[in-house]
Design a protein around this motif. Sequence first.
Motif, PDB file in Angstrom:
ATOM      1  N   GLU A   3       0.810  -1.269   0.051  1.00 34.74           N
ATOM      2  CA  GLU A   3      -0.063   0.015  -0.017  1.00 34.74           C
ATOM      3  C   GLU A   3       0.920   1.162  -0.198  1.00 34.74           C
ATOM      4  O   GLU A   3       1.765   1.490   0.759  1.00 34.74           O
ATOM      5  CB  GLU A   3      -0.923   0.121   1.337  1.00 34.74           C
ATOM      6  N   VAL A   4       0.406   2.215  -0.921  1.00 39.32           N
ATOM      7  CA  VAL A   4       1.201   3.545  -0.829  1.00 39.32           C
ATOM      8  C   VAL A   4       0.426   4.325   0.462  1.00 39.32           C
ATOM      9  O   VAL A   4      -0.562   4.760   0.249  1.00 39.32           O
ATOM     10  CB  VAL A   4       0.852   4.227  -2.013  1.00 39.32           C
ATOM     11  N   GLY A   5       1.339   4.574   1.436  1.00 38.26           N
ATOM     12  CA  GLY A   5       0.866   5.163   2.569  1.00 38.26           C
ATOM     13  C   GLY A   5      -0.644   4.590   3.189  1.00 38.26           C
ATOM     14  O   GLY A   5      -0.385   3.210   2.991  1.00 38.26           O
ATOM     15  N   ARG A   6      -1.557   5.237   3.305  1.00 36.03           N
ATOM     16  CA  ARG A   6      -2.855   4.625   3.868  1.00 36.03           C
ATOM     17  C   ARG A   6      -3.763   5.167   2.668  1.00 36.03           C
ATOM     18  O   ARG A   6      -5.054   5.551   2.996  1.00 36.03           O
ATOM     19  CB  ARG A   6      -3.133   5.107   5.254  1.00 36.03           C
ATOM     20  N   THR A   7      -3.316   5.064   1.595  1.00 34.14           N
ATOM     21  CA  THR A   7      -4.240   5.485   0.360  1.00 34.14           C
ATOM     22  C   THR A   7      -5.322   4.446  -0.178  1.00 34.14           C
ATOM     23  O   THR A   7      -6.135   4.746  -0.708  1.00 34.14           O
ATOM     24  CB  THR A   7      -3.427   5.876  -0.901  1.00 34.14           C
ATOM     25  N   GLY A   8      -5.058   3.123   0.078  1.00 33.35           N
ATOM     26  CA  GLY A   8      -5.697   1.961  -0.605  1.00 33.35           C
ATOM     27  C   GLY A   8      -4.893   1.835  -1.820  1.00 33.35           C
ATOM     28  O   GLY A   8      -5.316   0.475  -2.192  1.00 33.35           O
ATOM     29  N   PHE A  60       2.549   3.321 -12.523  1.00 30.34           N
ATOM     30  CA  PHE A  60       2.416   4.353 -11.467  1.00 30.34           C
ATOM     31  C   PHE A  60       3.588   5.203 -11.659  1.00 30.34           C
ATOM     32  O   PHE A  60       4.847   4.539 -11.385  1.00 30.34           O
ATOM     33  CB  PHE A  60       2.280   3.514 -10.222  1.00 30.34           C
ATOM     34  N   ILE A  61       3.528   6.385 -11.853  1.00 25.83           N
ATOM     35  CA  ILE A  61       4.636   7.080 -12.164  1.00 25.83           C
ATOM     36  C   ILE A  61       4.987   8.063 -10.789  1.00 25.83           C
ATOM     37  O   ILE A  61       3.997   8.939 -10.274  1.00 25.83           O
ATOM     38  CB  ILE A  61       4.344   8.176 -13.157  1.00 25.83           C
ATOM     39  N   THR A  62       6.373   7.994 -10.364  1.00 27.80           N
ATOM     40  CA  THR A  62       6.646   9.007  -9.327  1.00 27.80           C
ATOM     41  C   THR A  62       7.906   9.934  -9.874  1.00 27.80           C
ATOM     42  O   THR A  62       8.705   9.363 -10.757  1.00 27.80           O
ATOM     43  CB  THR A  62       7.457   8.004  -8.021  1.00 27.80           C
ATOM     44  N   THR A  63       7.590  11.048  -9.794  1.00 25.28           N
ATOM     45  CA  THR A  63       8.743  11.917 -10.156  1.00 25.28           C
ATOM     46  C   THR A  63       8.990  12.730  -8.772  1.00 25.28           C
ATOM     47  O   THR A  63       8.230  12.995  -7.841  1.00 25.28           O
ATOM     48  CB  THR A  63       8.409  12.788 -11.380  1.00 25.28           C
ATOM     49  N   VAL A 103       0.748  12.898 -12.571  1.00 22.17           N
ATOM     50  CA  VAL A 103       1.574  12.014 -12.064  1.00 22.17           C
ATOM     51  C   VAL A 103       1.041  11.253 -10.755  1.00 22.17           C
ATOM     52  O   VAL A 103       0.168  11.915 -10.473  1.00 22.17           O
ATOM     53  CB  VAL A 103       2.873  12.334 -11.505  1.00 22.17           C
ATOM     54  N   ASP A 104       1.484  10.014 -10.584  1.00 21.15           N
ATOM     55  CA  ASP A 104       0.839   9.507  -9.269  1.00 21.15           C
ATOM     56  C   ASP A 104       1.217   9.744  -8.192  1.00 21.15           C
ATOM     57  O   ASP A 104       0.466   9.961  -7.011  1.00 21.15           O
ATOM     58  CB  ASP A 104       0.770   7.687  -9.560  1.00 21.15           C
ATOM     59  N   GLY A 106      -4.407  19.420  -8.908  1.00 18.07           N
ATOM     60  CA  GLY A 106      -4.499  17.804  -9.757  1.00 18.07           C
ATOM     61  C   GLY A 106      -3.314  17.473 -10.442  1.00 18.07           C
ATOM     62  O   GLY A 106      -3.556  16.554 -11.518  1.00 18.07           O
ATOM     63  N   TYR A 107      -2.115  17.986 -10.266  1.00 20.11           N
ATOM     64  CA  TYR A 107      -1.015  17.391 -11.161  1.00 20.11           C
ATOM     65  C   TYR A 107      -0.650  16.306 -10.428  1.00 20.11           C
ATOM     66  O   TYR A 107       0.318  15.449 -11.222  1.00 20.11           O
ATOM     67  CB  TYR A 107       0.021  18.429 -11.069  1.00 20.11           C
ATOM     68  N   THR A 108      -1.031  15.781  -9.392  1.00 22.70           N
ATOM     69  CA  THR A 108      -0.552  14.427  -8.893  1.00 22.70           C
ATOM     70  C   THR A 108      -1.665  13.966  -8.183  1.00 22.70           C
ATOM     71  O   THR A 108      -2.571  14.591  -7.447  1.00 22.70           O
ATOM     72  CB  THR A 108       0.670  14.561  -7.936  1.00 22.70           C
ATOM     73  N   ARG A 109      -1.871  12.568  -7.901  1.00 20.66           N
ATOM     74  CA  ARG A 109      -2.850  11.782  -6.866  1.00 20.66           C
ATOM     75  C   ARG A 109      -2.312  11.831  -5.536  1.00 20.66           C
ATOM     76  O   ARG A 109      -3.039  11.927  -4.619  1.00 20.66           O
ATOM     77  CB  ARG A 109      -2.901  10.529  -7.521  1.00 20.66           C
ATOM     78  N   PHE A 110      -1.035  11.779  -5.415  1.00 19.48           N
ATOM     79  CA  PHE A 110      -0.495  11.672  -3.777  1.00 19.48           C
ATOM     80  C   PHE A 110       1.023  12.391  -3.885  1.00 19.48           C
ATOM     81  O   PHE A 110       1.727  12.679  -4.699  1.00 19.48           O
ATOM     82  CB  PHE A 110      -0.050  10.328  -3.784  1.00 19.48           C
ATOM     83  N   ILE A 111       1.198  12.931  -2.801  1.00 17.15           N
ATOM     84  CA  ILE A 111       2.457  13.716  -2.613  1.00 17.15           C
ATOM     85  C   ILE A 111       3.171  12.973  -1.487  1.00 17.15           C
ATOM     86  O   ILE A 111       2.826  12.142  -0.687  1.00 17.15           O
ATOM     87  CB  ILE A 111       2.473  15.224  -2.134  1.00 17.15           C
ATOM     88  N   GLY A 112       4.700  13.276  -1.531  1.00 20.83           N
ATOM     89  CA  GLY A 112       5.596  12.573  -0.604  1.00 20.83           C
ATOM     90  C   GLY A 112       6.808  13.181  -0.460  1.00 20.83           C
ATOM     91  O   GLY A 112       6.958  14.470  -1.209  1.00 20.83           O
ATOM     92  N   VAL A 113       7.813  12.994   0.117  1.00 21.16           N
ATOM     93  CA  VAL A 113       9.290  13.570   0.209  1.00 21.16           C
ATOM     94  C   VAL A 113      10.414  12.333  -0.245  1.00 21.16           C
ATOM     95  O   VAL A 113      10.049  11.326  -0.213  1.00 21.16           O
ATOM     96  CB  VAL A 113       9.278  13.990   1.559  1.00 21.16           C
ATOM     97  N   SER A 114      11.691  13.094  -0.019  1.00 18.59           N
ATOM     98  CA  SER A 114      12.680  12.004  -0.293  1.00 18.59           C
ATOM     99  C   SER A 114      13.851  12.711   0.394  1.00 18.59           C
ATOM    100  O   SER A 114      14.209  13.863   0.523  1.00 18.59           O
ATOM    101  CB  SER A 114      13.160  12.061  -1.795  1.00 18.59           C
TER     102      SER A 114
END
Length: 272
Positions: free
Chosen positions: A13-18, A80-83, A112-113, A140-148
């Motif tokens: 699962e990506v985070g708690r997104t389902g 599923f695209i991560t950038t 992107v996803d 709406g440019y991405t479905r989810f966000i995160g960090v690195s």
Amino acid sequence: MVRFPIDYNDWKEVGRTGEKITAIGLGTWAIRDYGKAFDVYVYGLKNGLNHVDTAEMYDNGLAEEFISRVVREVGRDSIFITTKMMPQHLVSRNKVLRAARNALNRLGVSYVDLFLIHWPNPNLSISIQVKNFEAVFEAGYTRFIGVSNFDRWELEEALNSTSKAEVVVNQVHYSVLNKSIERDLLPYAIREGVTIQAYTPLEKGSVARHPIIRDIARKYDKTPVQIALNYLISRPRVVAIPKTENIDHLKEIISSMNWRLREEDIEVLEKI
Ligand SMILES: NC(=O)c1ccc[n+]([C@@H]2O[C@H](COP(=O)([O-])OP(=O)(O)OC[C@H]3O[C@@H](n4cnc5c(N)ncnc54)[C@H](OP(=O)(O)O)[C@@H]3O)[C@@H](O)[C@H]2O)c1
């Protein structure tokens, strides 16, 4: 030493997104031959992998353009695209949005996803940069966000800074030869339901030369690369994103899934 239960899932699962992604995805840093790599990535996405990792920074955008060609071949819904966005854009929402539109143009997609902050901007508070970055989600440019490259405390601050979106991923260096995140970041991520994308999981191929990894590989009739990746994906919340442009390496990588190391061998690997 923190104890981690073995995660037997090859869809995580990506985070708690389902939303679920495969335990292994493909990185795109330092591709030498995009023509050769194209067939390898398409094969991977048609044979068991569903996500790719890229970044504005990789080859000055050429890696994102490469992904646009891969998307056209496999179809937007199959990938599923991560950038990742460079941190200098995080100073304002307008700059964030402009950088995001440029990335989407290079990628040839309308969203992107997963969009990540590539590393924290040292000149801005975590709270301000994350709030500005949320603009990509709101637009709406991405479905989810995160960090690195966020440490445990930076991640905690990031999680507490959002109001519109959740921070669902932290992409960090993690391999069987570099396990520093196991001390505090990984336990924290597991507790908070944040997915860890493990980068440089093969240490550029050098995991294949380690004598203890080689010994364990012989026991399982697997290769050292497969042992190294299986170790990572056996952890809760962890997916790995090795890079390869070699079809034999890719097949080896795909076969790191669908089985698990035994507890006693994980314990041996924990000590190296
Ligand atoms: N967020 C960040 O700051 C950050 C930093 C670094 C990396 N990353 C991401 O993580 C991805 C992976 O990390 P990485 O590229 O640094 O290192 P890596 O995946 O650990 O190693 C890639 C190297 O290993 C070789 N390799 C791949 N499969 C192999 C196999 N089965 N046997 C032997 N060698 C093999 C590849 O060569 P061939 O291509 O010839 O197979 C390539 O030279 C990057 O591509 C990037 O997307 C993110």
